[in-house]
Design a protein around this motif. Sequence first.
Motif, PDB file in Angstrom:
ATOM      1  N   ASN A   1      -4.627   2.309  -6.942  1.00 10.83           N
ATOM      2  CA  ASN A   1      -5.735   2.562  -6.001  1.00 10.83           C
ATOM      3  C   ASN A   1      -5.653   1.643  -4.786  1.00 10.83           C
ATOM      4  OD1 ASN A   1      -6.685   4.492  -7.736  1.00 10.83           O
ATOM      5  ND2 ASN A   1      -8.154   3.151  -8.758  1.00 10.83           N
ATOM      6  N   GLU A   2      -5.323   0.364  -5.043  1.00  6.45           N
ATOM      7  CA  GLU A   2      -5.220  -0.596  -3.937  1.00  6.45           C
ATOM      8  C   GLU A   2      -4.034  -0.237  -3.026  1.00  6.45           C
ATOM      9  OE1 GLU A   2      -8.555  -2.196  -4.584  1.00  6.45           O
ATOM     10  OE2 GLU A   2      -7.317  -3.090  -3.016  1.00  6.45           O
ATOM     11  N   TYR A   3      -2.956   0.240  -3.659  1.00  9.98           N
ATOM     12  CA  TYR A   3      -1.780   0.625  -2.856  1.00  9.98           C
ATOM     13  C   TYR A   3      -2.140   1.782  -1.919  1.00  9.98           C
ATOM     14  CZ  TYR A   3       2.967   1.800  -1.544  1.00  9.98           C
ATOM     15  OH  TYR A   3       4.101   2.036  -0.802  1.00  9.98           O
ATOM     16  N   MET A   4      -2.838   2.783  -2.477  1.00  4.83           N
ATOM     17  CA  MET A   4      -3.190   3.966  -1.689  1.00  4.83           C
ATOM     18  C   MET A   4      -4.254   3.660  -0.626  1.00  4.83           C
ATOM     19  SD  MET A   4      -1.116   6.108  -2.773  1.00  4.83           S
ATOM     20  CE  MET A   4      -1.562   7.736  -2.195  1.00  4.83           C
ATOM     21  N   LYS A   5      -5.099   2.656  -0.907  1.00  3.22           N
ATOM     22  CA  LYS A   5      -6.138   2.280   0.060  1.00  3.22           C
ATOM     23  C   LYS A   5      -5.485   1.802   1.352  1.00  3.22           C
ATOM     24  CE  LYS A   5      -9.692   0.066  -1.769  1.00  3.22           C
ATOM     25  NZ  LYS A   5     -10.376  -1.180  -2.203  1.00  3.22           N
ATOM     26  N   GLY A   6      -4.347   1.089   1.192  1.00  2.00           N
ATOM     27  CA  GLY A   6      -3.525   0.774   2.367  1.00  2.00           C
ATOM     28  C   GLY A   6      -3.970  -0.404   3.205  1.00  2.00           C
ATOM     29  N   ASP A   7      -4.810  -1.305   2.664  1.00  3.57           N
ATOM     30  CA  ASP A   7      -5.213  -2.487   3.443  1.00  3.57           C
ATOM     31  C   ASP A   7      -4.172  -3.596   3.396  1.00  3.57           C
ATOM     32  OD1 ASP A   7      -8.733  -2.245   2.552  1.00  3.57           O
ATOM     33  OD2 ASP A   7      -7.626  -1.429   4.241  1.00  3.57           O
ATOM     34  N   TRP A   8      -3.279  -3.527   2.411  1.00  2.00           N
ATOM     35  CA  TRP A   8      -2.384  -4.659   2.163  1.00  2.00           C
ATOM     36  C   TRP A   8      -1.374  -4.951   3.264  1.00  2.00           C
ATOM     37  CZ3 TRP A   8       2.632  -3.012   1.744  1.00  2.00           C
ATOM     38  CH2 TRP A   8       2.806  -1.654   1.444  1.00  2.00           C
ATOM     39  N   PRO A   9      -0.828  -3.942   4.018  1.00  2.00           N
ATOM     40  CA  PRO A   9       0.114  -4.325   5.083  1.00  2.00           C
ATOM     41  C   PRO A   9      -0.536  -5.263   6.107  1.00  2.00           C
ATOM     42  CG  PRO A   9       0.310  -1.979   4.637  1.00  2.00           C
ATOM     43  CD  PRO A   9      -0.905  -2.464   3.891  1.00  2.00           C
ATOM     44  N   ASP A  10      -1.834  -5.026   6.398  1.00  3.93           N
ATOM     45  CA  ASP A  10      -2.538  -5.896   7.356  1.00  3.93           C
ATOM     46  C   ASP A  10      -2.623  -7.313   6.822  1.00  3.93           C
ATOM     47  OD1 ASP A  10      -4.916  -3.216   7.807  1.00  3.93           O
ATOM     48  OD2 ASP A  10      -2.972  -3.544   8.718  1.00  3.93           O
ATOM     49  N   ALA A  11      -2.938  -7.428   5.531  1.00  3.07           N
ATOM     50  CA  ALA A  11      -3.102  -8.761   4.933  1.00  3.07           C
ATOM     51  C   ALA A  11      -1.777  -9.533   4.984  1.00  3.07           C
ATOM     52  CB  ALA A  11      -3.590  -8.628   3.489  1.00  3.07           C
ATOM     53  N   VAL A  12      -0.657  -8.834   4.732  1.00  6.14           N
ATOM     54  CA  VAL A  12       0.659  -9.484   4.793  1.00  6.14           C
ATOM     55  C   VAL A  12       0.929  -9.964   6.224  1.00  6.14           C
ATOM     56  CG1 VAL A  12       3.156  -9.150   4.538  1.00  6.14           C
ATOM     57  CG2 VAL A  12       1.602  -8.112   2.886  1.00  6.14           C
ATOM     58  N   ALA A  13       0.675  -9.065   7.197  1.00  7.07           N
ATOM     59  CA  ALA A  13       0.934  -9.393   8.602  1.00  7.07           C
ATOM     60  C   ALA A  13       0.086 -10.588   9.041  1.00  7.07           C
ATOM     61  CB  ALA A  13       0.646  -8.173   9.476  1.00  7.07           C
ATOM     62  N   GLN A  14      -1.196 -10.604   8.618  1.00  6.71           N
ATOM     63  CA  GLN A  14      -2.087 -11.697   9.020  1.00  6.71           C
ATOM     64  C   GLN A  14      -1.625 -13.021   8.418  1.00  6.71           C
ATOM     65  OE1 GLN A  14      -5.830 -10.038   7.783  1.00  6.71           O
ATOM     66  NE2 GLN A  14      -5.670  -8.406   9.299  1.00  6.71           N
ATOM     67  N   ASN A  15      -1.201 -12.994   7.156  1.00  9.44           N
ATOM     68  CA  ASN A  15      -0.720 -14.212   6.499  1.00  9.44           C
ATOM     69  C   ASN A  15       0.538 -14.734   7.217  1.00  9.44           C
ATOM     70  OD1 ASN A  15      -0.515 -16.286   4.657  1.00  9.44           O
ATOM     71  ND2 ASN A  15       0.376 -15.033   3.051  1.00  9.44           N
ATOM     72  N   PHE A  16       1.410 -13.812   7.613  1.00  3.05           N
ATOM     73  CA  PHE A  16       2.617 -14.180   8.353  1.00  3.05           C
ATOM     74  C   PHE A  16       2.237 -14.873   9.669  1.00  3.05           C
ATOM     75  CE2 PHE A  16       7.001 -13.797   9.663  1.00  3.05           C
ATOM     76  CZ  PHE A  16       6.939 -13.658  11.035  1.00  3.05           C
ATOM     77  N   GLY A  17       1.292 -14.264  10.396  1.00  2.00           N
ATOM     78  CA  GLY A  17       0.846 -14.822  11.689  1.00  2.00           C
ATOM     79  C   GLY A  17       0.272 -16.224  11.531  1.00  2.00           C
ATOM     80  N   ARG A  18      -0.560 -16.406  10.489  1.00  2.26           N
ATOM     81  CA  ARG A  18      -1.184 -17.727  10.246  1.00  2.26           C
ATOM     82  C   ARG A  18      -0.115 -18.784   9.963  1.00  2.26           C
ATOM     83  NH1 ARG A  18      -5.298 -14.833   7.743  1.00  2.26           N
ATOM     84  NH2 ARG A  18      -4.212 -14.801   5.732  1.00  2.26           N
ATOM     85  N   ARG A  19       0.854 -18.423   9.118  1.00  4.84           N
ATOM     86  CA  ARG A  19       1.878 -19.400   8.709  1.00  4.84           C
ATOM     87  C   ARG A  19       2.799 -19.777   9.866  1.00  4.84           C
ATOM     88  NH1 ARG A  19       2.796 -20.156   3.119  1.00  4.84           N
ATOM     89  NH2 ARG A  19       1.034 -19.300   1.985  1.00  4.84           N
TER      90      ARG A  19
END
Length: 439
Positions: free
Chosen positions: A383-401
């Motif tokens: 369900n979380e995969y299909m919701k599709g919010d996770w690519p944003d979270a990965v990108a944001q974590n990358f930007g912060r680091r």
Amino acid sequence: MHHNNARIQIFRQAISDFIENRRDEKLKGKADDPAAMRKYDYAIWLEDAARRVGQIHAATHIAKAIHSSAKGSNLYIKPDSLPQREEIGSHLLGENFDIDVVGNAAALDVFKFLKTKVEDKTLLAWAEAGDPDFKAALSENPDQAEEWLSSFAGLLSSDKKVQSHALMKQLYWLRGEDPTQDDQYILLQPLFPSALVNYVHQNIQAVRFGESNKEARSAFSKKEASELVYQEYKKLAVQRLGGTKPQNISQLNSERGGVNYLLASLPPRWKGKRRLLPLNCKSALDVFFKRPDVYGQVDKLIKFLKSNPPDNLNTRQYRQRFEQKLIESLVDFAATIKAEMPVGWSREDGCQLPPYERLWLDPERSLFSLRDDSDEADQIFYNEYMKGDWPDAVAQNFGRRLNAKLKHQDIPVGETEYIHWVRQVTIDAAWPVPWRRRV
């Protein structure tokens, strides 16, 4: 004709058990509706099934897997009747093969019925053999029984007129000497070998998810002695057939959730040492930034920004090249982990990654939700995969680091740079994950 009454009874029992189970499945809460119940009367259901069986066809080779709109013939050819060749092919399956079915999905319950086993053989096999006891179990009226039996056996008959179609991939092969003469060519018509593909799929699934290989894998990673054989398929690709409606291609394709494995047709490349992998760490990006190539790229970017370059087109293009390399490394990092780690590795106790990184680096685990033994965690993952919010979270974590690394070197970066990094990130997500980009 002498009948074995006890055996007829066994057939009758198997048939009525199937019909009752089907009724209970379909009529949940409607048991007091006599009209609905009547459909599942023994003779009425069999008559309807014998009529509907004509809407589906058994096949070992199917057209729609080549192109979903292909109207070519599907073939049912017993593997052991094929020429025995040295190459790998359907002929190697012998008697042990799964029959595929194409046609109206609404009639697939008839195929389920014919797969019911009596004395270790399916009802379809007994129908094909014209078994007298199975025939007697169908109906007390011999003409009726004969008609239904031949209808059920008819599932295995191929199209009378075999034809190709414009959407099927055709290849003319020169078998003579003169390429200017049409009659010197033969038409190669590769049909999708569904029974063979299914056999290969089951083998790969057993290697990837089977208990025996799991134990062998565990012993292999812990460097323990083991009698078990450890198998692994490297660099598999997945071709999905049928999109969101895999049953439109065929029954076996539907059972596989549309998944068809493609083996890597590449020579092996031996690696000296195991790459850094994201186990026993809080974030995969810790591992990513420690990789020698990435560390070097970030170091170069820092040195370049510290040199106070002039604000012009050359500087911007130079910086963009750095960014591009860094993003390519991130894509390569994710691809490496997907290729080197077994599907479902993010379920292991040793995995401490946040959920969005598990979705990013172990995406095929979402298919676990299709399995009979899937648990609540698998369903949540899907369900979380299909919701599709996770690519944003990965990108944001990358930007912060990345910002944090630059700040640590006294380079003045803030919200604007953070937004810029997040927008650069490319995350590979299989359709139909919705694409959002929220900063």
